[in-house]
Design a protein around this motif. Sequence first.
Motif, PDB file in Angstrom:
ATOM      1  N   ARG A 121       2.905  -2.858   4.300  1.00 50.00           N
ATOM      2  CA  ARG A 121       2.467  -4.070   3.754  1.00 50.00           C
ATOM      3  C   ARG A 121       1.111  -4.751   4.782  1.00 50.00           C
ATOM      4  O   ARG A 121       1.360  -4.832   6.027  1.00 50.00           O
ATOM      5  CB  ARG A 121       3.592  -5.055   3.979  1.00 50.00           C
ATOM      6  CG  ARG A 121       3.557  -6.641   3.671  1.00 50.00           C
ATOM      7  CD  ARG A 121       3.480  -7.481   4.818  1.00 50.00           C
ATOM      8  NE  ARG A 121       3.203  -8.719   4.263  1.00 50.00           N
ATOM      9  CZ  ARG A 121       3.561  -9.833   5.285  1.00 50.00           C
ATOM     10  NH1 ARG A 121       3.902  -9.928   6.563  1.00 50.00           N
ATOM     11  NH2 ARG A 121       3.348 -11.225   4.856  1.00 50.00           N
ATOM     12  N   VAL A 122       0.347  -5.250   4.313  1.00 52.65           N
ATOM     13  CA  VAL A 122      -0.800  -5.806   4.904  1.00 52.65           C
ATOM     14  C   VAL A 122      -0.931  -7.196   4.510  1.00 52.65           C
ATOM     15  O   VAL A 122      -1.065  -7.443   3.297  1.00 52.65           O
ATOM     16  CB  VAL A 122      -2.089  -5.248   4.556  1.00 52.65           C
ATOM     17  CG1 VAL A 122      -3.418  -5.989   5.296  1.00 52.65           C
ATOM     18  CG2 VAL A 122      -1.853  -3.581   4.864  1.00 52.65           C
ATOM     19  N   ARG A 179     -10.749  -2.746   0.122  1.00 51.78           N
ATOM     20  CA  ARG A 179     -11.860  -1.798   0.183  1.00 51.78           C
ATOM     21  C   ARG A 179     -11.870  -0.932   1.403  1.00 51.78           C
ATOM     22  O   ARG A 179     -12.320  -0.055   1.492  1.00 51.78           O
ATOM     23  CB  ARG A 179     -13.117  -2.510   0.120  1.00 51.78           C
ATOM     24  CG  ARG A 179     -14.321  -1.712  -0.040  1.00 51.78           C
ATOM     25  CD  ARG A 179     -14.662  -0.874  -1.389  1.00 51.78           C
ATOM     26  NE  ARG A 179     -15.607  -0.041  -1.480  1.00 51.78           N
ATOM     27  CZ  ARG A 179     -16.754  -0.717  -2.004  1.00 51.78           C
ATOM     28  NH1 ARG A 179     -16.747  -1.508  -2.474  1.00 51.78           N
ATOM     29  NH2 ARG A 179     -17.903   0.163  -2.153  1.00 51.78           N
ATOM     30  N   HIS A 180     -11.223  -1.729   2.728  1.00 54.25           N
ATOM     31  CA  HIS A 180     -11.442  -0.836   3.991  1.00 54.25           C
ATOM     32  C   HIS A 180      -9.882  -0.533   4.558  1.00 54.25           C
ATOM     33  O   HIS A 180      -9.625  -0.485   5.537  1.00 54.25           O
ATOM     34  CB  HIS A 180     -12.021  -1.747   4.898  1.00 54.25           C
ATOM     35  CG  HIS A 180     -13.336  -2.308   4.601  1.00 54.25           C
ATOM     36  ND1 HIS A 180     -13.741  -3.370   3.799  1.00 54.25           N
ATOM     37  CD2 HIS A 180     -14.644  -1.415   5.139  1.00 54.25           C
ATOM     38  CE1 HIS A 180     -15.098  -3.048   3.440  1.00 54.25           C
ATOM     39  NE2 HIS A 180     -15.737  -2.191   4.349  1.00 54.25           N
ATOM     40  N   LEU A 181      -8.963  -0.244   3.587  1.00 62.49           N
ATOM     41  CA  LEU A 181      -7.751   0.103   3.747  1.00 62.49           C
ATOM     42  C   LEU A 181      -7.644   1.357   4.798  1.00 62.49           C
ATOM     43  O   LEU A 181      -6.874   1.727   5.611  1.00 62.49           O
ATOM     44  CB  LEU A 181      -6.598   0.614   2.629  1.00 62.49           C
ATOM     45  CG  LEU A 181      -6.310  -0.896   1.975  1.00 62.49           C
ATOM     46  CD1 LEU A 181      -5.471  -0.753   0.772  1.00 62.49           C
ATOM     47  CD2 LEU A 181      -5.526  -1.787   2.938  1.00 62.49           C
ATOM     48  N   ASP A 182      -8.712   2.177   4.522  1.00 63.26           N
ATOM     49  CA  ASP A 182      -8.888   3.602   5.433  1.00 63.26           C
ATOM     50  C   ASP A 182      -9.058   3.387   6.703  1.00 63.26           C
ATOM     51  O   ASP A 182      -8.784   4.098   7.713  1.00 63.26           O
ATOM     52  CB  ASP A 182      -9.883   4.310   4.601  1.00 63.26           C
ATOM     53  CG  ASP A 182     -11.273   3.913   4.763  1.00 63.26           C
ATOM     54  OD1 ASP A 182     -11.396   2.481   4.528  1.00 63.26           O
ATOM     55  OD2 ASP A 182     -12.311   4.592   4.953  1.00 63.26           O
ATOM     56  N   VAL A 183      -9.627   2.176   6.930  1.00 57.99           N
ATOM     57  CA  VAL A 183      -9.755   1.660   8.378  1.00 57.99           C
ATOM     58  C   VAL A 183      -8.596   1.201   9.044  1.00 57.99           C
ATOM     59  O   VAL A 183      -8.302   1.480  10.325  1.00 57.99           O
ATOM     60  CB  VAL A 183     -10.831   0.772   8.699  1.00 57.99           C
ATOM     61  CG1 VAL A 183     -10.976   0.264   9.911  1.00 57.99           C
ATOM     62  CG2 VAL A 183     -12.310   0.922   7.857  1.00 57.99           C
ATOM     63  N   LEU A 184      -7.737   0.590   8.347  1.00 54.43           N
ATOM     64  CA  LEU A 184      -6.354   0.174   8.932  1.00 54.43           C
ATOM     65  C   LEU A 184      -5.384   1.372   8.899  1.00 54.43           C
ATOM     66  O   LEU A 184      -4.619   1.432   9.844  1.00 54.43           O
ATOM     67  CB  LEU A 184      -5.860  -0.724   7.994  1.00 54.43           C
ATOM     68  CG  LEU A 184      -6.578  -2.112   7.810  1.00 54.43           C
ATOM     69  CD1 LEU A 184      -5.740  -3.108   6.728  1.00 54.43           C
ATOM     70  CD2 LEU A 184      -6.552  -2.939   9.225  1.00 54.43           C
ATOM     71  N   PHE A 185      -5.416   2.409   8.064  1.00 56.12           N
ATOM     72  CA  PHE A 185      -4.514   3.586   8.199  1.00 56.12           C
ATOM     73  C   PHE A 185      -5.173   4.635   8.126  1.00 56.12           C
ATOM     74  O   PHE A 185      -5.630   5.687   7.457  1.00 56.12           O
ATOM     75  CB  PHE A 185      -3.747   3.618   6.775  1.00 56.12           C
ATOM     76  CG  PHE A 185      -3.034   2.245   6.607  1.00 56.12           C
ATOM     77  CD1 PHE A 185      -1.887   2.133   7.467  1.00 56.12           C
ATOM     78  CD2 PHE A 185      -3.357   1.411   5.863  1.00 56.12           C
ATOM     79  CE1 PHE A 185      -1.121   0.817   7.213  1.00 56.12           C
ATOM     80  CE2 PHE A 185      -2.944   0.223   5.512  1.00 56.12           C
ATOM     81  CZ  PHE A 185      -1.763   0.041   6.433  1.00 56.12           C
ATOM     82  N   VAL A 226       0.984  -1.054  -0.015  1.00 55.23           N
ATOM     83  CA  VAL A 226      -0.012  -0.049   0.263  1.00 55.23           C
ATOM     84  C   VAL A 226       0.828   1.301   0.043  1.00 55.23           C
ATOM     85  O   VAL A 226       1.748   1.395   0.919  1.00 55.23           O
ATOM     86  CB  VAL A 226      -0.875  -0.020   1.167  1.00 55.23           C
ATOM     87  CG1 VAL A 226      -1.889   1.176   1.333  1.00 55.23           C
ATOM     88  CG2 VAL A 226      -1.733  -1.306   1.308  1.00 55.23           C
ATOM     89  N   ARG A 227       0.475   1.984  -0.766  1.00 59.51           N
ATOM     90  CA  ARG A 227       1.524   3.596  -1.120  1.00 59.51           C
ATOM     91  C   ARG A 227       0.411   4.587  -0.275  1.00 59.51           C
ATOM     92  O   ARG A 227      -0.734   4.575  -0.788  1.00 59.51           O
ATOM     93  CB  ARG A 227       1.574   3.930  -2.303  1.00 59.51           C
ATOM     94  CG  ARG A 227       2.307   5.037  -2.519  1.00 59.51           C
ATOM     95  CD  ARG A 227       3.106   5.322  -3.746  1.00 59.51           C
ATOM     96  NE  ARG A 227       2.120   5.648  -4.813  1.00 59.51           N
ATOM     97  CZ  ARG A 227       1.739   6.936  -5.247  1.00 59.51           C
ATOM     98  NH1 ARG A 227       2.235   7.935  -4.575  1.00 59.51           N
ATOM     99  NH2 ARG A 227       0.697   7.039  -6.180  1.00 59.51           N
ATOM    100  N   LEU A 228       0.954   5.264   0.842  1.00 60.13           N
ATOM    101  CA  LEU A 228       0.196   5.961   1.618  1.00 60.13           C
ATOM    102  C   LEU A 228       0.781   7.449   1.408  1.00 60.13           C
ATOM    103  O   LEU A 228       1.928   7.711   1.036  1.00 60.13           O
ATOM    104  CB  LEU A 228       0.292   5.603   3.239  1.00 60.13           C
ATOM    105  CG  LEU A 228      -0.099   4.163   3.461  1.00 60.13           C
ATOM    106  CD1 LEU A 228       0.329   3.577   4.624  1.00 60.13           C
ATOM    107  CD2 LEU A 228      -1.712   4.101   3.454  1.00 60.13           C
ATOM    108  N   HIS A 229       0.051   8.460   1.952  1.00 60.72           N
ATOM    109  CA  HIS A 229       0.495   9.896   1.867  1.00 60.72           C
ATOM    110  C   HIS A 229      -0.142  10.396   3.290  1.00 60.72           C
ATOM    111  O   HIS A 229      -1.242  10.128   3.484  1.00 60.72           O
ATOM    112  CB  HIS A 229       0.046  10.670   0.642  1.00 60.72           C
ATOM    113  CG  HIS A 229       0.345  12.114   0.728  1.00 60.72           C
ATOM    114  ND1 HIS A 229      -0.394  13.028   1.265  1.00 60.72           N
ATOM    115  CD2 HIS A 229       1.433  12.718   0.679  1.00 60.72           C
ATOM    116  CE1 HIS A 229       0.035  14.222   1.436  1.00 60.72           C
ATOM    117  NE2 HIS A 229       1.320  14.154   1.023  1.00 60.72           N
TER     118      HIS A 229
END
Length: 243
Positions: A32-33, A60-66, A18-21
């Motif tokens: 990494r998940v 779909r729920h990466l926003d919950v993890l980050f 996952v690439r995050l900002h």
Amino acid sequence: MAGRPFPYISNLSLSLIVRLHDPDSDQEAFARVKVPKEVLPRFVEIEKDTFIPLEDIIARHLDVLFPGMQIMSYDFFRVTRDADFEINDEADDLLQAVEDELRRRRFGEVVRLEVGARMDPALRTRLIEWLNVDRGPGLRRRRSARPRRPVADRVDQGASGHPAGRVGRPSPSRGWSPRRPTATPLPDMFAMMRASDVLVHYPYQSFMTSVERFVQQAVDDPNVLAIKMTVYRTSDDRRWCRP
């Protein structure tokens, strides 16, 4: 991942990169998940006869993890590690030597990297560097021969038959009934080899009525002084390989 070593990736585990900002620091980060397909079903039934891959639900729920981070992009990857190892049969404790090598095998070098067909080339290059993968034939990119069937691009398709079995449809993988190398159920392997050479072709011929029968006869024969063999990745249902 900034300032931290790249995490250990276990053999054949399915992961998301996952690439995050970070909007507060205006910095980019990667994460990494791991997809927990060992403890959860690979395909989740959301309604009758409708299944969604577990990794798609996580994505779909990466926003919950980050929380608080912007999800710039993500993709899937899987590594295959070198599982080869050598044992000195003159070791003081052969069982302990095998156990030690099996533990070390978990950290074998990455010999294959599978990535999603739509992974950004720059991200793929970074992943290759992080995993120290040889850019030769070990790099495998999932490509779809038929673009209208996007499931062909999915990394790790080993569990694809699970939804079919759940809805009562035949699994894509069909069973195979191997032939016996001889007409008799329990052949005399020693007598067969004295008469002529014996060639068996696995998995099309039975392992049980050839190799297992040969080992069993050797065990029961008082003239046999020792039994030595090389066993390569036998399946769990072999009687003489069970604990």
